[in-house]
Every structure is written in C-alpha cells, then in structure tokens.
Enzyme design. Structure first.
Site, PDB file in Angstrom:
ATOM      1  N   CYS A 137       0.855  -1.186   0.000  1.00 20.54           N
ATOM      2  CA  CYS A 137       0.000   0.000   0.000  1.00 20.54           C
ATOM      3  C   CYS A 137       0.889   1.233   0.000  1.00 20.54           C
ATOM      4  O   CYS A 137       2.074   1.167   0.309  1.00 20.54           O
ATOM      5  CB  CYS A 137      -0.859   0.056   1.255  1.00 20.54           C
ATOM      6  SG  CYS A 137      -2.094  -1.238   1.325  1.00 20.54           S
ATOM      7  N   GLY A 170       0.090   0.075  -5.003  1.00 22.59           N
ATOM      8  CA  GLY A 170      -1.266  -0.435  -4.818  1.00 22.59           C
ATOM      9  C   GLY A 170      -2.184   0.103  -5.887  1.00 22.59           C
ATOM     10  O   GLY A 170      -2.207   1.311  -6.123  1.00 22.59           O
ATOM     11  N   ASN A 213      -0.151   1.380   6.048  1.00 21.31           N
ATOM     12  CA  ASN A 213       0.623   0.475   5.193  1.00 21.31           C
ATOM     13  C   ASN A 213       1.302  -0.533   6.107  1.00 21.31           C
ATOM     14  O   ASN A 213       2.020  -0.156   7.021  1.00 21.31           O
ATOM     15  CB  ASN A 213       1.656   1.282   4.403  1.00 21.31           C
ATOM     16  CG  ASN A 213       2.612   0.420   3.595  1.00 21.31           C
ATOM     17  OD1 ASN A 213       3.712   0.838   3.300  1.00 21.31           O
ATOM     18  ND2 ASN A 213       2.214  -0.770   3.223  1.00 21.31           N
ATOM     19  N   GLY A 214       1.054  -1.817   5.851  1.00 19.36           N
ATOM     20  CA  GLY A 214       1.666  -2.871   6.676  1.00 19.36           C
ATOM     21  C   GLY A 214       0.614  -3.866   7.126  1.00 19.36           C
ATOM     22  O   GLY A 214      -0.557  -3.739   6.778  1.00 19.36           O
ATOM     23  N   CYS A 225      12.273  -3.571   5.734  1.00 15.71           N
ATOM     24  CA  CYS A 225      11.995  -4.627   4.740  1.00 15.71           C
ATOM     25  C   CYS A 225      12.994  -4.529   3.577  1.00 15.71           C
ATOM     26  O   CYS A 225      12.942  -3.594   2.779  1.00 15.71           O
ATOM     27  CB  CYS A 225      10.569  -4.465   4.214  1.00 15.71           C
ATOM     28  SG  CYS A 225      10.196  -5.533   2.818  1.00 15.71           S
ATOM     29  N   TYR A 243      12.810  -4.765  -4.719  1.00 13.26           N
ATOM     30  CA  TYR A 243      11.759  -4.840  -5.722  1.00 13.26           C
ATOM     31  C   TYR A 243      10.660  -3.768  -5.631  1.00 13.26           C
ATOM     32  O   TYR A 243      10.265  -3.212  -6.649  1.00 13.26           O
ATOM     33  CB  TYR A 243      11.132  -6.235  -5.630  1.00 13.26           C
ATOM     34  CG  TYR A 243       9.839  -6.409  -6.360  1.00 13.26           C
ATOM     35  CD1 TYR A 243       9.790  -6.423  -7.757  1.00 13.26           C
ATOM     36  CD2 TYR A 243       8.648  -6.555  -5.661  1.00 13.26           C
ATOM     37  CE1 TYR A 243       8.586  -6.581  -8.421  1.00 13.26           C
ATOM     38  CE2 TYR A 243       7.444  -6.721  -6.324  1.00 13.26           C
ATOM     39  CZ  TYR A 243       7.416  -6.725  -7.703  1.00 13.26           C
ATOM     40  OH  TYR A 243       6.234  -6.876  -8.352  1.00 13.26           O
ATOM     41  N   CYS A 295       5.518 -13.754   3.873  1.00 10.78           N
ATOM     42  CA  CYS A 295       5.693 -12.524   4.656  1.00 10.78           C
ATOM     43  C   CYS A 295       4.443 -12.296   5.496  1.00 10.78           C
ATOM     44  O   CYS A 295       3.334 -12.430   5.001  1.00 10.78           O
ATOM     45  CB  CYS A 295       5.897 -11.333   3.718  1.00 10.78           C
ATOM     46  SG  CYS A 295       5.936  -9.753   4.601  1.00 10.78           S
ATOM     47  N   CYS A 334      14.831  -6.701   7.816  1.00 16.48           N
ATOM     48  CA  CYS A 334      14.087  -7.954   7.858  1.00 16.48           C
ATOM     49  C   CYS A 334      14.419  -8.694   6.568  1.00 16.48           C
ATOM     50  O   CYS A 334      14.375  -8.111   5.484  1.00 16.48           O
ATOM     51  CB  CYS A 334      12.589  -7.681   7.931  1.00 16.48           C
ATOM     52  SG  CYS A 334      11.613  -9.203   7.795  1.00 16.48           S
ATOM     53  N   CYS A 348      11.642 -13.523   4.562  1.00  9.88           N
ATOM     54  CA  CYS A 348      11.142 -14.299   3.420  1.00  9.88           C
ATOM     55  C   CYS A 348      12.269 -15.116   2.772  1.00  9.88           C
ATOM     56  O   CYS A 348      12.005 -16.057   2.039  1.00  9.88           O
ATOM     57  CB  CYS A 348      10.447 -13.397   2.405  1.00  9.88           C
ATOM     58  SG  CYS A 348      11.340 -11.904   2.031  1.00  9.88           S
TER      59      CYS A 348
HETATM   60 FE1  SF4 Z   1       9.983  -7.628   3.649  1.00  9.13          FE
HETATM   61 FE2  SF4 Z   1      10.394 -10.242   3.357  1.00  9.13          FE
HETATM   62 FE3  SF4 Z   1      10.469  -9.138   5.800  1.00  9.13          FE
HETATM   63 FE4  SF4 Z   1       8.163  -9.331   4.473  1.00  9.13          FE
HETATM   64  S1  SF4 Z   1       9.413 -11.035   5.247  1.00  9.13           S
HETATM   65  S2  SF4 Z   1       8.913  -7.534   5.619  1.00  9.13           S
HETATM   66  S3  SF4 Z   1       8.823  -9.002   2.346  1.00  9.13           S
HETATM   67  S4  SF4 Z   1      11.858  -8.739   4.073  1.00  9.13           S
END
Ligand code: SF4
Length: 473
Positions: free
Chosen positions: A8, A34, A108-109, A244, A250, A390, A440, A443
């Site tokens: 978003c 989005g 957003n989130g 993230c 991407y 995710c 993070c 994924c």
């Molecule tokens: Fe981003 Fe992957 Fe973490 Fe989700 S799991 S917040 S897509 S790095």
C-alpha cells in the site's frame, strides 16, 4: 518482474491550501504500491470530506472530485489488499467520527495481532465496518481513556504488533507513525518556501509536490505535525531496526530513497555483487524490466558485458487488463513482455531478475528468450531464494507455492530450462547495502523478527514452531 505484489501507499499534506491536490499527486507517484483502490480525506471548517473508489488514482480523482475535497490538510491511500478482501468498504483512509472530532487513518503494513485486538474490541461492543486490520486502530483510539488525543493515539499504537507505517489526520494535526521495527518506509518533507509539510511512503511522492526530504520517520516514532511545527513522541524504546529488504530489491521506485539508501544504488550494488558471485562467459546482459533494470546495470558494469534492452514491457498491462477467455489467458507472459529478436538471436545472454516467486513467469520468459534465438540463457537473480511467506504486509505466497522452497538451485535450473542459474547470497545482498544487517529478511531466511500468533488468515498459518524462531520479541 516476477516478484510478489506491492502492498500500500500512504501520503499526507498539512499547511497548504491545496492539500487534496498535492495528496493526489503523491498518490499518483506511488501508484506502483497499490492499484485496487484509492482514497483521500481532507478537513476544512471543522468537518471532514472524503472520496474513495476502486481503480487507479488518475481515473478516480477528476477535477470535480478534487474540488470536493477542500482544506489545508489531507491524507490519502492506495490499496493493494494483503488482508481483507478487495472491495470499496475496505478502501482507505478509514474515516471515523469520534467523541471530540473526526479522525482519518491510512495504514501500510500488516498487524500480526489484529485478530486478537479485534476479538477483544468486539467483546467490548465495538462494531467493525470493514475486514481490514487497520480498523482496530480507530477503535482503540475511540476507546482510549487518555485525556488528550496525543495520549490516545500513542496508547493505541503501543498495543499494535507487526508492521505499520500510519498516517492519522485530525482537524488540526497530522500524526505519522512507524512501528518499532520500521518494516515499511515513511518519510517527511517540506517545501523550500515553507508552505506545507508532507509525509509519504517514498521520496518520489515528495519530489512530485516540490518538497525536500527532511528525514525519515524513525522506527518507533510518532511524529505530530501541526502548523506550529513538529513534535516527536516515542511509541517504544529504541529497538533493533528490521526494515523490509524487499522494498530495496523490488517494491520501491528506483528514484526513491528509503532507509537512508538510494534504491537505485542498492539495486546496482546487488547486481555488482551478483556478477562477482556468479560470473559467466556471455555476450550481453539484460533485465526483466522494470524492477530489475538497475540490478542488470550493476551486473553489466561489474562483468564488463554490454547491457542491452532485449525485453520490452507493455506498461499498460495491469489489473485493468481483461482476460475474457482461456485462449487469451494462454498468451500469458507474451501480453506483458516481448523480446527484441535482433538483440537476442545467436547470443549467449545473461538475464537479471529481482526474484523468482512461483516460477511460472520465469519459465515462460526463458521459453520466450529461447524462441527468440538465444544460444545460451543464464539467469541471475538479484536476491536470495524466496522460501518463506511474509507476515508484515507483502503478498508472498505460502511455502508450497514458492518454487525455491520446493526445489534446490540445480533442480530449478533444469525445470526452467536454463544453462545456468545463480542467486545473490544473503552476504552479498548485505555487502551491497552497507554490510550491517538492520533489515528484515524473513522471506529468505524464515527468521521472523516479530512472532506471529496463530491468528492470521488461512494463507498465514504459521509454519514454524516457536522454538524454531530466530529473534523473537
Ligand atoms: Fe519484507 Fe520479506 Fe520481511 Fe516481508 S518477510 S517484511 S517481504 S523482508
């Protein structure tokens, strides 16, 4: 691009007479995050004005619609549904009439404790209008006993777990908040003439309204913006950041700067590292446009191979593309990409893509490139293998549907009919963005920074036991 869907976008403006128009421009620049619905809420003369609709920003906000959104403050939202179904009732901003005045929220989130909070609120009499997790924030603020709005907002945000970059608009104040992990980006800008403050998901939205980046909202910060200036409040004590990494790989536009890094530079760095880790004798490099362009440029720079434009993307294919029959659906990837045969024919090509999700697009693209006459096809992926879903607001499918969770690299190379396949390593990815992991990457690793209770939608049934989790709060 064969990556997951965007999440978003949020945008807010305060202290400028054309707040809704500028919010619209920001949402337009953030359309990539989005495309299902969009909305703006403005305040004027003590009352809110709202317009929300399904579809794209440019189609929704006509001149007439924008003139029905008066006032010097506004917030907006572009939605791609990661929770709740896709319909107008789930479009944001959410507008609520509370004791003491109206309030609008753009989020957003994904909140990982939304289900628990919703159950608790419903048991105490709250009636929800939508199925989106963001609505719990409205009810928490409405039910807070804190004497001031600042206190009510702060106490409510302290109950949230998971990912949130949030805008909350009251008549005379714009609140901007980021969760303590800082999963999603959020930045603050002002115009050089001092007319107006702006908060947006990405800096490309500040650029379009002529604002300059002041700074990012800090993880765990609640920033209150009024005509008098800024007040910074803390939602939580300082905490390790988990921005993230997929935003840089991407999602974000390459002309945006987020988490203190230029997206373009990060992607070129991923490409350079990829070339060092997976060199190959070839004649040229090209990208799967558009999100892989910068990584392919980085690969070309480092390898010394010429960069070519060999796949052309139809920019008008989107959610509005109608696939009325199976026959048309079978055209699949050809609708979106077409190879430049004169570039590809009889050459050994390196194709750079940012990620492989289900593998269906990659397989179809490799076939397309081979049919265009490539002698060898070498795929290079500018991120590590995507193996886990995710829970923080990005639509990555369950493990069964993630091809890298079910095949090793060699099996995948054979399945995709490639001469070679190389993924960027986690170490290479972090070398490209400054070394120190403050991101993070769950994924890729399954190491989730915020534990998810068994309270998510079907697709989000947690696959790992608590004991297997890495850093758990
Ligand atoms: Fe981003 Fe992957 Fe973490 Fe989700 S799991 S917040 S897509 S790095």
């Amino acid at each position: 691009m064969s990556g997951p869907r965007h999440e978003c976008a949020i945008m807010g403006a305060l202290g400028t007479p054309d707040a809704a128009e500028l919010t619209y421009l920001g949402l337009y620049a953030l359309q990539h995050r989005g495309q299902e619905s969009s909305g703006i809420v403005s305040f004027a003369g003590g009352r809110p004005y709202v317009h929300k609709a399904m579809g794209l920003v440019a189609d929704i906000f006509t001149e007439d619609v924008l003139s029905s959104l008066p006032g010097a403050c506004a917030i907006g939202h572009n939605r791609y549904s990661t929770t709740g179904s896709s319909n107008l009732v789930n479009a944001q901003p959410i507008l609520a009439n509370l004791k003491g005045g109206s309030l609008a929220i753009s989020h957003n989130g994904n909140l990982v404790n939304a289900r628990e909070l919703r159950d608790e609120l419903e048991q105490s009499g709250a009636i929800f209008q939508s199925t989106v997790d963001s609505e719990v924030v409205v009810h928490l603020i409405a039910r807070s006993r804190e004497p001031t709005l600042d206190g009510r907002v702060l106490a409510s945000l302290q109950r949230l777990q998971g990912a949130f970059s949030l805008l909350i608009l009251a008549e005379d104040a714009l609140y901007a908040a980021r969760d303590p992990n800082g999963f999603r980006p959020l930045c603050l800008g002002t115009r050089p003439d001092g007319k107006g403050a702006f908060v947006a998901s990405e800096t490309c939205a500040l650029d379009i309204v002529g604002a300059e980046l002041v700074r990012e909202i800090h993880p765990g910060e609640l920033l209150k913006v009024t005509r008098e200036g800024f007040t910074s409040l803390r939602i939580a004590e300082p905490h390790p950041e988990h921005a993230c990494i997929f935003e840089l790989i991407y999602f974000a536009r390459p002309d945006s700067r987020l988490f203190g890094i230029s997206t373009d530079q990060a992607r070129r760095g991923f490409g350079r590292e990829l070339a060092r880790e997976h060199p190959v004798e070839a004649d040229c490099v090209f990208s799967v446009p558009d999100s892989s362009n910068a990584a392919a440029l980085g690969y070309a720079e480092e390898s010394g191979l010429p960069f070519e434009l060999a796949l052309i993307r139809n920019h008008y294919v989107g959610r509005t593309f109608i696939q009325p029959t199976q026959a048309i659906r079978d055209f699949g990837v050809k609708v979106k990409y077409n190879p430049v045969r004169s570039v590809i024919r009889d050459r050994r090509v390196v194709v750079v893509d940012d990620s492989i999700v289900r593998g269906t697009t990659s397989k179809a693209l490799v076939r397309l490139i081979r049919e265009a006459g490539a002698r060898e096809v070498h795929l290079r992926v500018s991120s590590p293998p995507l193996r886990h879903p995710c829970y923080y607001g990005v639509d990555i499918p369950v493990r069964e549907d993630l091809i890298a969770a079910n095949m090793d690299t060699d099996e995948l190379r054979t399945y995709l009919d490639l001469d070679s396949l190389g993924y960027l390593s986690r170490e290479g990815m972090y070398r490209a963005v400054g070394g120190e992991p403050r991101f993070c990457d769950a994924c890729f690793t399954g190491d989730y920074p915020v534990r998810v209770e068994g309270n998510m939608d079907d697709k989000l049934v947690f696959e790992r036991t608590a004991g297997e989790l890495g850093a758990v709060e």
